[in-house]
Design a protein around this motif. Structure first.
Motif, PDB file in Angstrom:
ATOM      1  N   UNK A  83       0.792  -1.218  -0.039  1.00  0.00           N
ATOM      2  CA  UNK A  83       0.038   0.093   0.116  1.00  0.00           C
ATOM      3  C   UNK A  83       0.839   1.135   0.076  1.00  0.00           C
ATOM      4  N   UNK A  84       1.927   1.294   0.713  1.00  0.00           N
ATOM      5  CA  UNK A  84       2.741   2.368   0.878  1.00  0.00           C
ATOM      6  C   UNK A  84       3.497   2.639  -0.503  1.00  0.00           C
ATOM      7  N   UNK A  85       3.825   1.488  -1.052  1.00  0.00           N
ATOM      8  CA  UNK A  85       4.438   1.811  -2.679  1.00  0.00           C
ATOM      9  C   UNK A  85       3.468   2.308  -3.686  1.00  0.00           C
ATOM     10  N   UNK A  86       2.091   1.605  -3.513  1.00  0.00           N
ATOM     11  CA  UNK A  86       1.055   2.131  -4.329  1.00  0.00           C
ATOM     12  C   UNK A  86       0.860   3.641  -4.327  1.00  0.00           C
ATOM     13  N   UNK A  87       0.811   4.145  -3.073  1.00  0.00           N
ATOM     14  CA  UNK A  87       0.273   5.502  -2.786  1.00  0.00           C
ATOM     15  C   UNK A  87       1.553   6.326  -3.356  1.00  0.00           C
ATOM     16  N   UNK A  88       2.889   6.023  -2.947  1.00  0.00           N
ATOM     17  CA  UNK A  88       4.177   6.612  -3.360  1.00  0.00           C
ATOM     18  C   UNK A  88       4.088   6.816  -5.005  1.00  0.00           C
ATOM     19  N   UNK A  89       3.442   5.801  -5.594  1.00  0.00           N
ATOM     20  CA  UNK A  89       3.614   5.716  -7.025  1.00  0.00           C
ATOM     21  C   UNK A  89       2.418   6.753  -7.480  1.00  0.00           C
ATOM     22  N   UNK A  90       1.587   7.193  -6.901  1.00  0.00           N
ATOM     23  CA  UNK A  90       0.525   8.195  -7.199  1.00  0.00           C
ATOM     24  C   UNK A  90      -0.882   7.748  -7.160  1.00  0.00           C
ATOM     25  N   UNK A  91      -1.087   6.385  -6.336  1.00  0.00           N
ATOM     26  CA  UNK A  91      -2.337   5.834  -6.479  1.00  0.00           C
ATOM     27  C   UNK A  91      -3.318   6.664  -5.320  1.00  0.00           C
ATOM     28  N   UNK A  92      -4.393   6.777  -5.801  1.00  0.00           N
ATOM     29  CA  UNK A  92      -5.468   7.525  -4.860  1.00  0.00           C
ATOM     30  C   UNK A  92      -6.658   6.509  -4.772  1.00  0.00           C
ATOM     31  N   UNK A  93      -7.056   6.372  -3.487  1.00  0.00           N
ATOM     32  CA  UNK A  93      -8.168   5.451  -3.178  1.00  0.00           C
ATOM     33  C   UNK A  93      -9.576   6.020  -3.525  1.00  0.00           C
ATOM     34  N   UNK A  94     -10.543   5.061  -3.908  1.00  0.00           N
ATOM     35  CA  UNK A  94     -11.945   5.717  -4.338  1.00  0.00           C
ATOM     36  C   UNK A  94     -12.599   6.197  -3.151  1.00  0.00           C
ATOM     37  N   UNK A  95     -12.484   5.510  -1.910  1.00  0.00           N
ATOM     38  CA  UNK A  95     -13.046   5.908  -0.937  1.00  0.00           C
ATOM     39  C   UNK A  95     -12.444   6.454   0.381  1.00  0.00           C
ATOM     40  N   UNK A  96     -13.179   6.241   1.423  1.00  0.00           N
ATOM     41  CA  UNK A  96     -12.371   6.725   2.632  1.00  0.00           C
ATOM     42  C   UNK A  96     -10.984   5.910   3.062  1.00  0.00           C
ATOM     43  N   UNK A  97     -11.218   4.551   2.859  1.00  0.00           N
ATOM     44  CA  UNK A  97      -9.828   3.825   3.040  1.00  0.00           C
ATOM     45  C   UNK A  97      -9.454   3.225   1.580  1.00  0.00           C
ATOM     46  N   UNK A  98      -8.147   2.920   1.581  1.00  0.00           N
ATOM     47  CA  UNK A  98      -7.633   2.154   0.568  1.00  0.00           C
ATOM     48  C   UNK A  98      -8.168   0.688   0.786  1.00  0.00           C
ATOM     49  N   UNK A  99      -8.467   0.047  -0.633  1.00  0.00           N
ATOM     50  CA  UNK A  99      -8.992  -1.252  -0.532  1.00  0.00           C
ATOM     51  C   UNK A  99      -8.045  -2.174  -1.359  1.00  0.00           C
ATOM     52  N   UNK A 100      -7.473  -3.125  -0.634  1.00  0.00           N
ATOM     53  CA  UNK A 100      -6.594  -3.774  -1.502  1.00  0.00           C
ATOM     54  C   UNK A 100      -7.334  -5.333  -1.926  1.00  0.00           C
TER      55      UNK A 100
END
Length: 278
Positions: A83-100
């Protein structure tokens, strides 16, 4: 020669080299199972993960988790590190939480500043361990059965059995006999004594894996132990667990119950950033 983004991070630590390392390969949609297995075998870390586009419309991304030997449906430190890497690469969650999305289904991850926390998955097996297996566990740990305050199944996938001891010192002194129970993962937990151990954590944890290896910091184990300890009224609804001391690490797992959900949190330190050639 194609290249993909490659990151190596240290999970459950604010600083590098004191937590549990994880390799993360992003943009891995085109990799087949054989390639993922080969890469995980090559990195030779406890886990390597592969990020790709989500297949479930309710997820933000998909992760596959491999040890050097096999694929796992879920694991704790790979969830936070990925999740840390996904966010660092510009990932943006659709809702309040990240959903993996992973083999075990959908896992919620929340952000508390820079710290991430995943929602503990439900236990697949709980309750008392029979007397014969309890005796074998004591022998494997090199302790007397009477030294174990409680022994419980706390299996959320890997097959964990939890053992509660009275003192951190006794826990740190354990020298596992790996031949005694080679296929049984065992998690041992004990409270810190503030007068002797300090105030940096509330509990000490050790996680012994298949074959007798010891894991530096274990998200799945801490999740299952928290469900047991909090549910039984042994631990408060919020505490910090230390893990990896014997291995020269200083992992810190931040546990908090919010309603019916127990969140397992930790910091992630970036260590390596580059590309991997295929």
């Amino acid at each position: 020669m194609p290249t993909l983004p490659f990151h190596q991070v240290d999970v459950f630590s604010k600083v590098a080299f004191k937590g549990n390392p994880l390799a993360v390969i992003a943009e891995a949609d085109g990799l087949d199972d054989a390639a993922m297995r080969a890469i995980a075998n090559w990195t030779n870390l406890s886990e390597t993960t592969f990020l790709s586009r989500a297949q479930d419309p309710g997820a933000d991304y998909r992760v596959r988790i491999f040890t050097p030997q096999r694929e796992l449906p879920f694991a704790g430190h790979p969830t936070l590190g990925s999740c840390h890497v996904w966010l660092a690469l510009g990932g943006r969650p659709k809702g309040e939480h990240v959903v993996q999305e992973c083999g075990a289904g959908l896992v919620r991850i929340r952000r508390d500043g820079e710290r991430l926390a995943f929602a503990a998955p439900p236990l697949r097996r709980s309750g008392q361990v029979d007397a014969e297996l309890t005796s074998r566990i004591a022998a494997a740990l090199g302790i007397q059965s009477s030294a174990m305050r409680a022994v419980q199944w706390v299996d959320n996938g890997p097959g964990w059995i939890g053992v509660l001891l009275d003192s951190r010192r006794a826990l740190l002194d354990i020298r596992l006999n790996p031949a005694a129970l080679p296929q049984q993962p065992i998690g041992v937990v004990a409270p810190w004594d503030r007068a002797q151990d300090g105030t940096d954590a509330d509990y000490e944890v050790r996680g012994f894996m298949w074959g007798g290896g010891e894991d530096p910091v274990t998200g799945s184990l801490n999740a299952s132990l928290a469900q047991w300890l909090i549910g039984a009224g042994i631990a408060p609804k919020q505490y910090v667990a230390s893990q990896g001391t014997v291995l020269g690490r200083a992992g810190r797992v931040h546990v908090a119950q919010d309603g019916d959900t127990i969140w397992i949190g930790g910091d992630v330190a970036p260590v390596v950033k580059g590309t991997i050639s295929l």
